[in-house]
Design a protein around this motif. Structure first.
Motif, PDB file in Angstrom:
ATOM      1  N   GLU A 158       0.859  -1.181   0.000  1.00  0.00           N
ATOM      2  CA  GLU A 158       0.000   0.000   0.000  1.00  0.00           C
ATOM      3  C   GLU A 158       0.896   1.231   0.000  1.00  0.00           C
ATOM      4  O   GLU A 158       1.961   1.231   0.620  1.00  0.00           O
ATOM      5  N   PHE A 159       0.449   2.295  -0.680  1.00  0.00           N
ATOM      6  CA  PHE A 159       1.325   3.437  -0.910  1.00  0.00           C
ATOM      7  C   PHE A 159       0.855   4.687  -0.175  1.00  0.00           C
ATOM      8  O   PHE A 159      -0.343   4.915   0.021  1.00  0.00           O
ATOM      9  N   GLU A 160       1.835   5.496   0.201  1.00  0.00           N
ATOM     10  CA  GLU A 160       1.552   6.842   0.672  1.00  0.00           C
ATOM     11  C   GLU A 160       0.796   7.605  -0.418  1.00  0.00           C
ATOM     12  O   GLU A 160       1.090   7.465  -1.610  1.00  0.00           O
ATOM     13  N   ALA A 161      -0.193   8.401  -0.010  1.00  0.00           N
ATOM     14  CA  ALA A 161      -0.994   9.272  -0.887  1.00  0.00           C
ATOM     15  C   ALA A 161      -2.021   8.518  -1.721  1.00  0.00           C
ATOM     16  O   ALA A 161      -2.721   9.130  -2.527  1.00  0.00           O
ATOM     17  N   ASP A 162      -2.152   7.207  -1.532  1.00  0.00           N
ATOM     18  CA  ASP A 162      -3.160   6.440  -2.275  1.00  0.00           C
ATOM     19  C   ASP A 162      -4.479   6.505  -1.513  1.00  0.00           C
ATOM     20  O   ASP A 162      -4.736   5.697  -0.620  1.00  0.00           O
ATOM     21  N   VAL A 163      -5.318   7.474  -1.863  1.00  0.00           N
ATOM     22  CA  VAL A 163      -6.565   7.693  -1.124  1.00  0.00           C
ATOM     23  C   VAL A 163      -7.804   7.645  -2.015  1.00  0.00           C
ATOM     24  O   VAL A 163      -8.924   7.769  -1.521  1.00  0.00           O
ATOM     25  N   ALA A 164      -7.624   7.493  -3.309  1.00  0.00           N
ATOM     26  CA  ALA A 164      -8.770   7.460  -4.219  1.00  0.00           C
ATOM     27  C   ALA A 164      -8.695   6.204  -5.084  1.00  0.00           C
ATOM     28  O   ALA A 164      -7.610   5.795  -5.500  1.00  0.00           O
ATOM     29  N   PRO A 165      -9.853   5.570  -5.335  1.00  0.00           N
ATOM     30  CA  PRO A 165     -11.170   5.925  -4.796  1.00  0.00           C
ATOM     31  C   PRO A 165     -11.270   5.596  -3.311  1.00  0.00           C
ATOM     32  O   PRO A 165     -10.590   4.694  -2.822  1.00  0.00           O
ATOM     33  N   ARG A 166     -12.096   6.360  -2.627  1.00  0.00           N
ATOM     34  CA  ARG A 166     -12.275   6.139  -1.200  1.00  0.00           C
ATOM     35  C   ARG A 166     -13.112   4.877  -0.979  1.00  0.00           C
ATOM     36  O   ARG A 166     -13.948   4.528  -1.809  1.00  0.00           O
TER      37      ARG A 166
END
Length: 464
Positions: A158-166
């Motif tokens: 899992e990556f930093e800044a990966d927030v979309a899609p929620r």
């Protein structure tokens, strides 16, 4: 009935082999891995050595420390072949000391796992290169040992800044993630979980966040989305840090300055308050909140300033009823404001009829925290200088006759008013033109002198 006494018997107790094992563990690929090594001790072990083999395409050696069951032991580490996946470990207790019988954690080996797009497993085995497997008692007698390998199960990265899609992201970072973190930075969206907060809090990149969501996180997400920074496995804080409220300080020579420009205003007349940045030439994004008295000012809108063409602007007006509005703005990825005084935003208020005098418009951190970011998502020192709207009553015209002249006057409360005249008798069809005359300022009053005529004329003050 008789009996006989036998000769003395010798009973030999054969202890089982000492066991050394790798404790299998689970971790996310791309992050840190701690792998415990345990000794199942019989109670007569003083020292042991072994080598660990690991796959270098999945794991990179980081460190070795003594485990909780080997306090005070001497630890020797051979990392000469760590780049090829071979690590030597040797440890010994003090002379004549032994490990207490039972399961004892003797060392913890740290690795950094490689980023992967699918779940995988890394097998970690015992070996004899560079350090041979051996267990010794306090008299330097070799003891039999049994060694059990283990596995590091690696979940998909899992990556930093990966927030979309929620709410869970999609195992990548794109422009939609940049947009979503901009909404988080502006306080327009709330976090659904600690994991979502952790992914959004991506700046500073070196520490995987700082427990705050600011425009620096917005900028860093843009760098990931544009491929300017390599994707980074998620880490860092999972909850917001709570720090004392910032004080408003006087600008120093070293700081760039963000300033509320003081303006004069009239009751019930909309007024625009410019927000200016004294730029040093490396600013990419700015975030802040403004607080004001909602009993005296009504917020009516905010737009980008004259020197902020092309910015993305988020306005958080959710707390307007409490007198707070938040702004977060950013230039295109990699761009910066030129050095000098720049108008970055314009906020419009309407003073209420009851408002008079100085009405403060001050910087604050709620709902948007004060922050300035460079194009590399680094926080920049800045001073935020508050100011005010000075509200006056709407000036009223007075007309008096002085000989053959009419003297038209009004209070000198605000600048920028023009005296206009209309000779049309119908109030519904007035045609207004500026009076061709030079106003004279006399103390607290402005006057215009015009010759008396027989025509009916109407006069008004108008601010262009």
């Amino acid at each position: 009935m008789g009996f006989a006494t036998s000769s003395n018997a010798v009973v030999t107790v054969a202890l089982p082999p000492s066991a050394v094992r790798v404790v299998s563990t689970n971790a996310m690929a791309g992050g840190s891995v701690t792998l415990p090594i345990e000794l199942i001790a019989n109670g007569n072990e003083n020292a042991l050595g072994f080598s660990i083999n690991f796959p270098t395409n999945q794991l990179t050696y980081a460190n070795v420390v003594l485990g909780s069951g080997a306090s005070g032991a001497t630890l020797l580490i051979n990392t000469n072949q760590a780049s090829t996946g071979k690590l030597g470990v040797a440890l010994a207790l003090n002379a004549n000391a032994t490990f207490t019988a039972g399961t004892r954690e003797i060392v913890r080996i740290g690795f950094t796992s490689k980023i992967t797009t699918s779940a995988t497993a890394a097998t970690v085995t015992f070996g004899d290169i560079p350090t041979a497997r051996q267990i010794s008692d306090p008299q330097a007698q070799t003891m039999t040992g049994f060694y059990t390998n283990g596995t590091v199960s690696l979940a998909r990265t899992e990556f930093e800044a990966d927030v979309a899609p929620r709410p869970g992201g999609n195992y990548g970072v794109s422009i939609t993630d940049w947009v979503q973190i901009g909404r988080f930075a502006a306080g327009l969206d709330e976090f659904g979980s600690a994991a979502e907060f952790q992914r959004a809090d991506c700046a500073p990149r070196s520490t995987l966040g700082d427990g705050k969501i600011k425009v620096t996180d917005w900028v860093q997400a843009g760098l990931y989305a544009a491929g300017l920074d390599p994707l980074t496995a998620v880490g860092g804080p999972t909850v917001a840090s709570r720090t004392a409220a910032r004080s408003l300080v006087t600008a120093s020579a070293e700081d760039r300055e963000i300033r509320v420009t003081e303006v004069m205003a009239l009751q019930q007349v909309p007024i625009t308050v410019p927000i200016q940045l004294q730029a040093q030439g490396n600013e990419n994004a700015v975030g802040f909140s403004l607080v004001f008295d909602p009993a005296k000012l009504t917020y009516t809108g905010a737009v980008a300033g004259n020197d902020a063409a092309g910015v993305t602007l988020h306005v958080n007006a959710n707390e307007i009823a409490s007198g707070r509005v938040g702004l977060a703005l950013a230039l295109q990825i990699g761009s910066t404001f030129p050095e000098g005084l720049k108008e970055i935003a314009k906020v419009t208020f309407t003073p209420l009829a009851a408002a008079t005098g100085v009405v403060s418009v001050a910087f604050n951190d709620q709902p948007v925290e004060r922050s300035v970011s460079d194009a590399g998502a680094n926080e920049l020192n800045a001073s935020f200088v508050s100011s005010a709207v000075v509200v006056h009553e709407v000036p009223a015209l007075q007309i008096t006759q002085s000989g053959t002249n009419s003297v038209i006057s009004w209070p000198l409360t605000v600048d920028g008013f023009a005296l206009q005249v209309s000779a049309t008798n119908s109030l519904s069809a007035m045609v207004w033109t500026n009076v061709v005359a030079t106003p004279v300022t006399n103390g607290s009053e402005v006057t215009v002198t015009l010759p008396v005529t027989d025509d009916t004329k109407f006069f008004r003050l108008r601010r262009p």
